[in-house]
Write a protein that holds these residues in place. Structure first.
Motif, PDB file in Angstrom:
ATOM      1  N   PHE A  61      -5.889   4.155   4.107  1.00  0.00           N
ATOM      2  CA  PHE A  61      -6.557   3.135   3.272  1.00  0.00           C
ATOM      3  C   PHE A  61      -7.847   3.700   2.672  1.00  0.00           C
ATOM      4  O   PHE A  61      -8.698   4.228   3.375  1.00  0.00           O
ATOM      5  CB  PHE A  61      -6.874   1.903   4.126  1.00  0.00           C
ATOM      6  CG  PHE A  61      -7.660   0.826   3.413  1.00  0.00           C
ATOM      7  CD1 PHE A  61      -7.430   0.534   2.068  1.00  0.00           C
ATOM      8  CD2 PHE A  61      -8.625   0.091   4.094  1.00  0.00           C
ATOM      9  CE1 PHE A  61      -8.146  -0.478   1.416  1.00  0.00           C
ATOM     10  CE2 PHE A  61      -9.347  -0.922   3.454  1.00  0.00           C
ATOM     11  CZ  PHE A  61      -9.108  -1.201   2.111  1.00  0.00           C
ATOM     12  N   ASP A 106       0.872  -1.179   0.000  1.00  0.00           N
ATOM     13  CA  ASP A 106       0.000   0.000   0.000  1.00  0.00           C
ATOM     14  C   ASP A 106       0.916   1.238   0.000  1.00  0.00           C
ATOM     15  O   ASP A 106       1.859   1.315   0.796  1.00  0.00           O
ATOM     16  CB  ASP A 106      -0.868   0.048   1.265  1.00  0.00           C
ATOM     17  CG  ASP A 106      -2.108  -0.831   1.166  1.00  0.00           C
ATOM     18  OD1 ASP A 106      -2.176  -1.680   0.265  1.00  0.00           O
ATOM     19  OD2 ASP A 106      -3.011  -0.657   2.017  1.00  0.00           O
ATOM     20  N   SER A 139      -5.307  -3.889   5.570  1.00  0.00           N
ATOM     21  CA  SER A 139      -5.178  -2.469   5.223  1.00  0.00           C
ATOM     22  C   SER A 139      -5.923  -1.598   6.236  1.00  0.00           C
ATOM     23  O   SER A 139      -5.464  -0.504   6.576  1.00  0.00           O
ATOM     24  CB  SER A 139      -5.698  -2.206   3.802  1.00  0.00           C
ATOM     25  OG  SER A 139      -4.759  -2.663   2.851  1.00  0.00           O
TER      26      SER A 139
END
Ligand code: HEM
Ligand SMILES: *[C@@H]1O[C@H](CO)[C@@H](O)[C@H](O)[C@H]1NC(C)=O
Ligand SMILES: *[C@@H]1O[C@H](CO)[C@@H](O)[C@H](O)[C@H]1NC(C)=O
Ligand SMILES: *[C@@H]1O[C@H](CO)[C@@H](O)[C@H](O)[C@H]1NC(C)=O
Length: 430
Positions: free
Chosen positions: A227, A174, A220
């Motif tokens: 996120f 991420d 996440s």
């Protein structure tokens, strides 16, 4: 190369048109003559106990298998050649592998037609899905007609965070959790890899990927303060990153025409080498294995097929059908109502029942604001017409205008960019 000429694309799109309402029936129709074969029926009986793709997912009856046309050539001009310093390789293992084997230009920059042709020829991606994915990339993150599979800020997949590349991907980091969106996180790989402990029977099918998808979503929430699970990137793109693993990487055979994805093949496509206790990731060396057979073209992975897989995923976790985000700290996840976002055009239930409709209509309504261009102007016009044909085929309800005010809750929503970025305060890394 010209596997799909433009008239072939038209034919494929027309075929898809007919499949839309009844994907199951259409696929049965295609495979019916083969199923009549006695030997095939015996094979079916043997297989009925364990369907390779998992319990519920398509296909309902095994697709045809034709070794000659499904074997992918990895010799001669299509031998693996590692990327050099000038070659773009990014988040997408499928596109990296195509470039490494010269099915796409080795430098990693290709036209829409080249993407459609290569993904059809090598992976059996439906022309409708390929055209949708590559036109979106070319228009939003490229020159309008071509784009890079890596690329710099706001160019190529690497720079497309928030409009194409997204959070809670299977193996890649991420952006605001790790400061990069293109690193393969070995802990994430192990999470998936270890779900099938026995190498002899391992199969990373849709059942396995659905479980992994739900774990990554939760991860996440737990670890990435920024996120975002957006209407287009989350509800549609991020599902593809999981279903594509089995649907496109599985090896097909007469015994398993639906495909089986074992440990070695997964490692090869994901550029992972070494023994189990010391796995190594080499960036950009994704490789099509020797003796690897793609899906049959009669069983091409089309948009309706993909939508069925999304619904299989969401049936296990309604949260996957809802837009949402962390509010700047980990574990602050809030859902955002589809009805609010679409000014009442879609209820939450309607968006959940047809996620590709909601995602694509949202993208269409959002595009002029996102790009500052008119929907019918030259460069956006080509994307508008591709997206509109998708929504027309699926019979989607239009979204007149979007209201993104609610997304102000999400600090990550306005953070475009990549491939690198500052790590968010409070981010937790594995
Ligand atoms: C024109 C076709 C394609 C386009 C435009 C495309 C684009 C993308 C993009 C934008 C991402 C990033 C998504 C994210 O952040 O989660 C991605 C990831 C991914 N793509 Fe593709 N892709 C294409 C074809 C394929 C094919 C044929 C395969 C499989 C062979 C594939 C497998 C994947 C996987 C597994 C990921 C997730 C990587 C990870 O995080 O582990 N894609 N792709
Ligand atoms: C694979 O492609 C090469 C051209 O790059 C060709 O020379 C070779 O005959 C092909 N192999 C097979 C098995 O078709
Ligand atoms: C794919 O399956 C066939 C048939 O079982 C097998 O011969 C071949 O080695 C497999 N390919 C890979 C890459 O595992
Ligand atoms: C947009 O959504 C917000 C809630 O997020 C709401 O307060 C506002 O009234 C909406 N705007 C319009 C024009 O409906």
């Amino acid at each position: 190369m010209g596997f799909f000429t433009s008239s072939a694309i038209t034919v494929a799109c027309l075929a898809v048109n007919n499949v839309v309402a009844f994907p199951h029936l259409a696929m049965d129709g295609m495979t019916a003559p083969i199923a009549a074969d006695v030997a095939y029926k015996q094979l079916l009986e043997r297989q009925s106990a364990t369907r390779p793709q998992g319990g519920a997912p398509l296909p309902l009856t095994p697709p045809p298998f034709d070794a000659a046309s499904q074997l992918i050539n990895v010799t001669g001009a299509h031998a693996f050649v590692a990327p050099g310093s000038g070659d773009a390789r990014g988040e997408c293992p499928g596109l990296n592998a195509l470039a490494n084997h010269n099915y796409l230009p080795h430098n990693g920059i290709a036209t829409i037609n080249e993407f459609v042709s290569a993904t059809g020829q090598v992976f059996g991606m439906g022309a409708d899905l390929a055209l949708f994915l590559s036109t979106y990339g070319a228009v939003i993150d490229g020159s309008g007609t071509s784009w890079s599979i890596s690329g710099g800020p706001h160019v190529g997949i690497g720079g497309s965070h928030g409009n194409y590349e997204t959070d809670s991907s299977p193996l890649k980091s991420d952006l605001y959790q790790y400061g990069s969106n293109s690193k393969l996180i070995l802990e994430q790989f192990h999470e998936l890899y270890d779900m099938q402990p026995n190498a002899a029977t391992a199969n990373y099918n849709l059942d396995v990927l659905r479980t992994f998808r739900n774990q990554r979503f939760q991860e996440s929430i737990n670890k990435n303060p920024y996120f975002v699970y957006g209407p287009f990137t989350g509800m549609a793109v991020s599902q593809a990153a999981f279903t594509f693993i089995y649907r496109f990487m599985a090896n097909h055979s007469a015994e398993y025409p639906e495909g089986v994805l074992n440990k070695d093949v997964l490692k090869s496509f994901m550029s992972i080498s070494g023994p189990e206790n010391n796995l190594v990731w080499t960036p950009g060396h994704e490789r099509i294995p020797s003796n690897w057979y793609r899906r049959n073209t009669a069983d091409a992975y089309t948009i309706p097929y993909f939508e069925t897989d999304i619904l299989y995923f969401t049936s296990s976790n309604p949260q996957l059908t809802l837009v949402g985000c962390n509010e700047g700290k980990v574990d602050t996840y809030q859902n955002i109502d589809a009805s609010t976002l679409s000014n009442g055009a879609y209820t939450a239930a309607q968006a959940a029942a047809n996620p590709i409709c909601f995602a694509t209509e949202f993208a269409l309504a959002e595009l002029p604001g996102l790009t500052g261009l008119s929907l019918t102007s030259g460069v956006l016009g080509s994307l508008t017409s591709v997206l509109s044909s998708v929504t027309k085929n699926l019979g989607c309800k239009a979204i007149g205008s979007v209201n993104t005010t609610a997304l102000a809750l999400c600090p990550g929503f306005t953070l475009y960019g990549g491939p690198t970025a500052p790590v968010a305060p409070g981010a937790i890394q594995s």
